[in-house]
Design a protein around this motif. Structure first.
Motif: not given
Ligand code: ABU
Length: 371
Positions: A41-43, A248-253, A267-269, A301-304, A354-356
């Motif tokens: 679902a994430k890909v 998924i995961h709050i730390d790129a938001t 983009q994710r207000r 897997y992650s976004s920009v 942060h993730c790492s």
């Molecule tokens: N683990 C953070 C990934 C969030 C994102 O793909 O934006």
């Protein structure tokens, strides 16, 4: 409670107090796992990851490890103690009475698995089958901390069964399309069901007495309720970011930088009604800068938006990925010293700065920022 480099003390209540001790992940033996519901679902449908699985190419593992090692050295040079996990064999399948999947994921990124709240490190339930045993990579460290710190609380959330009942079959269709995904995100209809409590640690942000938790693909409402009951002295707040088709995961938001200041992905207000507690208490939520890249690196897997996945070293200093020049510029304008870290070639292993990492010790105690 006092910090010493020779003996572990676990203590971290928020995302910004001065960092003294941290875990940095390793890329060894990382795998692209076989298809499974929550991961698929994430890909994104046009991603180069679709349909392939197996051990990641060795040269990418070596390169990621080189960068993670350098990141660890940079932190050490700034006086931060750094521990590293002990990788298990990720080629082994995960088999329980309820499911089987042919390989694991890796020991990146630690932030997804380990949630540090005060003197406790809590192993999350996780919501991907391939990540069911991921906590084992960190057990040698947890044992060591337990021996060294008499106040350390090592906790593990109940392991979920992760049967098919945990996932909405609607998300498993090949071509859903971004529009439909956005509509579902706005309706709070995610790939995970409410069969049992599920959460990834990276869906939680720590603000002293308050925990802010994203409801999305990797954390369900029962997972948030479990956290609420587990941390009875905390206020636990549920947040959503309807602009994210793959939440998924709050730390790129949503990225707190210091008391009173948070970056939010434009983009994710955060919806207006969920901003109230921040605004009432004088916190400013500013749009983050744009990412420097149009595409994530290969097999990622992650976004920009890993651009805003920064590691705060203290309220005046922040680590930003070296190529994320717009993000660095914004930090500079916000009055923070920027430490550049070269990590983009490790993004594919599960995330940014942060993730790492996972906190072991930050100075300071449990403050109430939202009285
Ligand atoms: N683990 C953070 C990934 C969030 C994102 O793909 O934006």
């Amino acid at each position: 409670m006092a910090w010493s480099p020779d003996k572990t003390t676990v203590n971290s209540w928020n995302e910004w107090d001065p960092l003294r001790h941290v875990i940095v992940g390793r890329a060894d033996d990382c795998h692209i796992p076989p298809e499974e519901p929550a991961l698929d679902a994430k890909v994104p449908e046009d991603s180069d990851m679709r349909g392939q699985w197996g051990k990641r190419p060795q040269e990418t593992i070596d390169r990621a490890n080189e960068l993670l090692d350098k990141f660890a050295d940079q932190l050490r040079a700034r006086g931060v103690k750094v521990d590293r996990p002990t990788p298990i064999d990720h080629s082994l399948p995960v088999t329980t009475p309820d499911f089987h999947t042919a390989s694991q994921f890796g020991c990146m990124p630690p932030r997804d698995v380990l949630l540090t709240v005060g003197s406790e490190i809590l192993e999350a339930t996780m919501s991907y089958r391939c990540r069911w045993f991921e906590y084992l990579n960190y057990r040698p460290l947890m044992q060591q901390y337990w021996e060294e710190d008499p106040k350390f609380r090592h906790e593990a959330a109940p392991k979920p069964r992760l049967t098919d009942a945990d996932y909405h079959p609607d998300y498993l269709s090949e071509k859903i399309g971004v529009e439909k995904r956005l509509q579902w995100a706005a309706e709070k209809f995610f790939v995970t069901t409410e069969e049992e409590p599920l959460f990834d640690a990276a869906d939680v942000l720590r603000f002293g007495r308050d925990l802010v938790v994203q409801h999305g693909f990797t954390t369900n409402l029962k997972g948030i309720e479990w956290l609420r009951r587990h941390f009875p002295d905390h206020r636990v707040h549920t947040v959503n970011f309807p602009g994210d088709p793959y939440p998924i995961h709050i730390d790129a938001t949503f990225t707190p930088l210091r008391p009173g200041l948070i970056l939010n992905n434009p983009q994710r207000r955060l919806p207006d009604d969920q901003r109230e507690m921040f605004h009432k208490n004088g916190w400013e939520i500013v749009d983050s800068a744009q990412p420097a890249h149009n595409q994530p690196p290969p097999l990622c897997y992650s976004s920009v938006w890993l651009s805003m996945n920064v590691l705060v070293l203290d309220p005046k200093t922040v680590c930003v990925e070296k190529s994320e020049v717009y993000q660095a510029d914004q930090m500079d304008k916000l009055g923070l010293e920027v430490v550049e870290v070269d990590l983009r070639d490790a993004y594919a292993f599960g995330g940014g700065l942060h993730c790492s990492t996972a906190d072991v010790y930050r100075e300071g105690g449990c403050e109430d920022y939202f009285p």
